[in-house]
Design a protein around this motif. Structure first.
Motif, short mmCIF file in Angstrom:
data_model
loop_
_atom_site.label_atom_id
_atom_site.label_comp_id
_atom_site.label_asym_id
_atom_site.label_seq_id
_atom_site.Cartn_x
_atom_site.Cartn_y
_atom_site.Cartn_z
N SER A 100 0.92 -1.26 0.16
CA SER A 100 0.01 0.24 0.03
C SER A 100 0.87 1.29 0.14
O SER A 100 2.05 1.08 0.54
CB SER A 100 -0.77 -0.19 1.03
N PRO A 101 0.36 2.55 -0.54
CA PRO A 101 -0.65 2.53 -1.34
C PRO A 101 -0.84 1.99 -2.72
O PRO A 101 0.32 1.52 -2.98
CB PRO A 101 -1.10 3.86 -1.19
N ARG A 102 -1.74 1.87 -3.30
CA ARG A 102 -1.78 1.40 -4.79
C ARG A 102 -1.14 2.50 -5.73
O ARG A 102 -0.64 2.17 -6.66
CB ARG A 102 -3.21 0.87 -5.17
N TYR A 103 -1.66 3.51 -5.50
CA TYR A 103 -1.29 4.80 -6.42
C TYR A 103 -1.04 5.87 -5.29
O TYR A 103 -1.38 6.13 -4.26
CB TYR A 103 -2.53 5.25 -7.07
N LYS A 104 -0.01 6.79 -5.88
CA LYS A 104 0.41 7.77 -5.15
C LYS A 104 0.76 8.89 -6.17
O LYS A 104 1.87 8.64 -7.03
CB LYS A 104 1.67 7.50 -4.07
N ILE A 105 0.36 10.10 -5.90
CA ILE A 105 0.80 11.25 -6.74
C ILE A 105 1.40 12.41 -5.81
O ILE A 105 0.73 12.85 -4.93
CB ILE A 105 -0.35 11.88 -7.66
N ILE A 106 2.72 12.78 -6.20
CA ILE A 106 3.28 13.80 -5.33
C ILE A 106 3.76 14.88 -6.17
O ILE A 106 4.06 14.49 -7.54
CB ILE A 106 4.29 13.23 -4.21
N GLN A 113 12.22 -1.48 -8.29
CA GLN A 113 11.58 -0.29 -9.16
C GLN A 113 11.31 -0.96 -10.48
O GLN A 113 12.29 -1.23 -11.17
CB GLN A 113 12.49 1.07 -9.09
N GLN A 114 10.13 -0.53 -11.03
CA GLN A 114 9.79 -0.90 -12.60
C GLN A 114 9.36 0.15 -13.39
O GLN A 114 8.30 0.73 -12.97
CB GLN A 114 8.97 -2.02 -12.83
N ILE A 115 10.32 0.84 -14.20
CA ILE A 115 9.84 2.14 -15.10
C ILE A 115 9.22 1.33 -16.15
O ILE A 115 9.27 0.31 -16.73
CB ILE A 115 11.24 2.67 -15.52
N LEU A 116 8.16 2.14 -16.84
CA LEU A 116 6.95 1.98 -17.80
C LEU A 116 7.95 1.12 -18.98
O LEU A 116 9.01 1.83 -19.64
CB LEU A 116 6.37 3.12 -18.20
N ALA A 125 7.64 5.57 -11.34
CA ALA A 125 7.72 4.26 -11.70
C ALA A 125 6.71 3.57 -10.88
O ALA A 125 5.98 4.04 -10.09
CB ALA A 125 9.12 3.83 -11.39
N VAL A 126 6.73 2.26 -11.01
CA VAL A 126 6.17 1.09 -10.20
C VAL A 126 6.98 0.54 -9.23
O VAL A 126 8.03 0.13 -9.59
CB VAL A 126 5.18 0.06 -10.86
N TYR A 127 6.78 0.63 -7.97
CA TYR A 127 7.54 0.15 -6.80
C TYR A 127 7.00 -1.40 -6.30
O TYR A 127 5.67 -1.26 -5.96
CB TYR A 127 7.63 1.11 -5.84
N LEU A 128 7.72 -2.39 -6.69
CA LEU A 128 7.14 -3.73 -6.47
C LEU A 128 7.98 -4.18 -5.13
O LEU A 128 9.23 -4.04 -5.11
CB LEU A 128 7.32 -4.59 -7.67
N CYS A 129 7.07 -4.99 -4.34
CA CYS A 129 7.68 -5.78 -3.42
C CYS A 129 7.45 -6.93 -3.63
O CYS A 129 6.53 -7.54 -4.34
CB CYS A 129 7.12 -5.23 -2.11
N ALA A 130 8.45 -8.04 -3.30
CA ALA A 130 8.51 -9.53 -3.44
C ALA A 130 9.08 -9.73 -2.29
O ALA A 130 9.95 -9.52 -1.45
CB ALA A 130 9.22 -9.64 -4.69
#
Lengths: 117, 113
Positions: free
Chosen positions: A7-13, A36-39, A88-93
């Motif tokens: 969480s969160p799923r989306y964040k704009i700053i 970190q996953q860039i488009l 980017a999208v920040y992924l946890c695994a």
């Protein structure tokens, strides 16, 4: 078995602001990863924890990024201050993390999509 | 740094056809894994092949590994619209990389009904 929660799923700053992401891995998984996953690209490892110790943070921009996993369970990743290129999208695994065993599948959360204005 | 490179970058096929994606890598590995990512979701592990294995099957998936050519392929047979996703290969080498995986850029597969 519950999956990896983020969480969160989306964040704009706005640039120069700070942001934090939270991850709860699968119960019993000793190893936790932040990517970190860039488009349009594959995930890039930022930091890897084994229990509450850092195994690899060689690609973490330490001047602005920090991460902790204090009790060896959930983890937070922080960016301060954010730059435009951090969008980017920040992924946890997480994975079982058997010592000396790299042949383990990783289980991913759905990530946090961060947009920097 | 990205070790694996997938080919093609994008693939569009009709439902029922087979889809083949290739992955090349640069350094020695202990294992190679394939993952699927649906739009807006996290990655899902599909299959793992060890460096001493040459071929592995899982349902409609077939993975081959050629360590002499440093390449792997993923074949999806009898594709379905639900197979539409991005597919990533990831290499692991405990001695050089610890427990981490290095992911390629991915192949975007579109299966048309």
């Amino acid at each position: 078995e519950a999956g990896v929660a983020q969480s969160p799923r989306y964040k704009i700053i706005e640039k120069r602001q700070s942001v934090a992401f939270w991850c709860n891995p699968i119960s019993g998984h000793a190893t936790l990863y932040w990517y970190q996953q860039i488009l349009g690209q594959g995930p890039k490892l930022l930091i890897q924890f084994q229990n509450n110790g850092v195994v690899d943070d060689s690609q973490l921009p330490k001047d602005r990024f920090s991460a902790e996993r204090l009790k060896g369970v959930d983890s937070t990743l922080k960016i301060q201050p954010a730059k435009l290129e951090d969008s980017a999208v920040y992924l946890c695994a997480s994975s079982l993390g058997l010592r000396g065993e790299s042949n383990q599948p990783q289980h991913f959360g759905d990530g946090t999509r961060l947009s920097i204005l | 740094s990205q070790q694996g490179e997938e080919d093609p970058q994008a693939l569009s096929i009709q439902e029922g056809e087979n889809a083949t994606m290739n992955c090349s890598y640069k350094t020695s590995i202990n294992n190679l894994q394939w993952y699927r990512q649906n739009s807006g979701r996290g990655l899902v592990h599909l299959i793992l092949i060890r460096s001493n294995e040459r071929e592995k099957h899982s349902g409609r998936l077939r993975v081959t590994l050629d360590t002499s050519k440093k390449s792997s392929s993923l074949l999806i047979t009898a594709s379905r619209a639900a197979d539409t996703a991005s597919y990533f290969c990831a290499t692991g080498n405990f001695y050089n990389q610890g427990g981490k995986l290095i992911f390629g850029q991915g192949t975007e597969l579109s299966v048309k009904p």
